[in-house]
Design a protein around this motif. Structure first.
Motif: not given
Length: 375
Positions: A289-296, A313-315, A360-366
């Protein structure tokens, strides 16, 4: 999605599910246990749905209370968060001079339930906006002071807001409402299995929520926790055979004919959830979830809250320049399931929830889909 996810869940192999927070996901282990319980019930429903069912439900309630670190004598199981809220709203005294305060970030059906109850008796309802990004308690306390001039009867808020994914500072708001002479009612739909519950420490008077969002149990199964001063007075919204019981657990055990299997299979769900913790899988979900914040954030999305108010785990993210329909469409085309909807000010909000089947590939797709659309 992790290849090993198929061992635990029934997920389609080509699906990216980042919307665990909406409906949860029952595991293969739990559904197998539940099937055995259901077959037993169907072999003799007159017996297995009879008087001894209450004791089995009492055991399930004790299992849930232990997992949530709540006193079992003040805890009851119910169908879902909505039914828990309905029990509170229909039972609590409300009069023409009552004042109900609710944050605009509350779940829409909860807001509507309070509107109906207030309209029925002529009570006042004050809805308080929450500015995004949410920076901290001072921001919210300023709005409460500005919009609520006098005494308060009840304040309705969430531990974690559903759409905007804000982890609110409950203790600060509880102190404020108690100084105004009122009670704090907490929607903890996104608490169990995700954010630890500490209602007595926070100064909360009642908590309702669900267990099927973050535990791998069947849906629906909800819970209601009450301060000891309220426990004798809160009854289910539906008047059933056990409605008059002085025993809180028994009072909520029979809402009419229903399927008790989600409650009766809770023990397996809790054991599996604990095993995920022991294996550090839940910890990995938070890191993702932290990785998703950085990516998005790197592609232009804006987090809905400051880091200290992000749930594990909810962002949530505000997506400037795209409509809700735009974001829904591009993610659906990519086989991604998330929650996308309007914020209270009409902005486009994208909400991601990470679970043990994500990688990680899931949030990278988004992030890739958003980057292409925004550019």
């Amino acid at each position: 999605m992790k290849p090993s996810a198929q061992d635990d869940f029934f997920l389609a192999p080509d699906l990216v599910l980042l919307n665990h927070a909406s409906y949860g996901l029952a595991s293969r282990l739990v559904t197998s246990h539940a099937d055995r319980i259901r077959q037993q019930i169907e072999s003799d429903p007159t017996f297995f749905l009879g008087s001894h069912l209450t004791e089995h439900l009492r055991q399930a309630t004790q299992t849930a209370a232990a997992a949530l670190n709540l006193a079992p004598e003040n805890t009851a199981l119910c169908p879902n968060a909505t039914s828990g809220a309905a029990a509170l709203i229909s039972s609590l005294p409300l009069a023409e001079d009552s004042v109900v305060v609710a944050l605009e970030t509350e779940y829409s059906s909860i807001l509507r339930a309070w509107e109906v109850a207030c309209t029925r008796v002529g009570a006042t309802m004050i809805r308080v906006p929450v500015q995004l990004p949410f920076e901290g308690p001072d921001q919210l306390l300023f709005s409460l002071e500005a919009l609520v001039p006098g005494p308060v009867t009840y304040l309705q808020m969430s531990l974690v807001s559903s759409s905007s994914a804000i982890h609110f500072p409950v203790t600060d708001i509880a102190d404020w409402v108690h100084r105004r002479g009122g009670r704090l009612l907490l929607d903890a739909a996104h608490g169990p299995g995700h954010v630890p519950l500490e209602p007595l420490f926070w100064g909360v008077d009642a908590v309702f929520g669900t267990l099927h969002k973050w535990f791998p149990t069947l849906r629906p199964v909800g819970f209601l926790w009450l301060h000891e001063s309220l426990a004798p007075h809160i009854k289910p919204a539906e008047i059933s055979l056990s409605w008059d019981s002085s025993d809180l657990i028994e009072r909520f055990s029979w809402p009419g004919t229903f399927d008790p299997v989600p409650r009766l299979s809770l023990d397996t769900a809790v054991k599996q959830w604990r095993s995920w913790h022991e294996q550090k899988l839940i910890e990995q979900c938070q890191e993702l979830a932290d990785h998703a914040v950085d990516l998005l954030t790197s592609v232009g999305a804006r987090p809905t809250a400051a880091p200290s108010h992000l749930p594990p785990r909810l962002r949530g993210f505000v997506i400037d320049g795209l409509s809700v329909a735009d974001v829904k469409g591009l993610l659906q085309e990519a086989g991604v399931r998330t929650w996308v909807g309007p914020g209270t000010a009409g902005e486009c909000i994208l909400r991601l929830s990470t679970h043990i089947y994500n990688d990680a590939s899931d949030v990278e797709t988004v992030a890739a889909q958003l980057k292409e659309a925004l550019s």
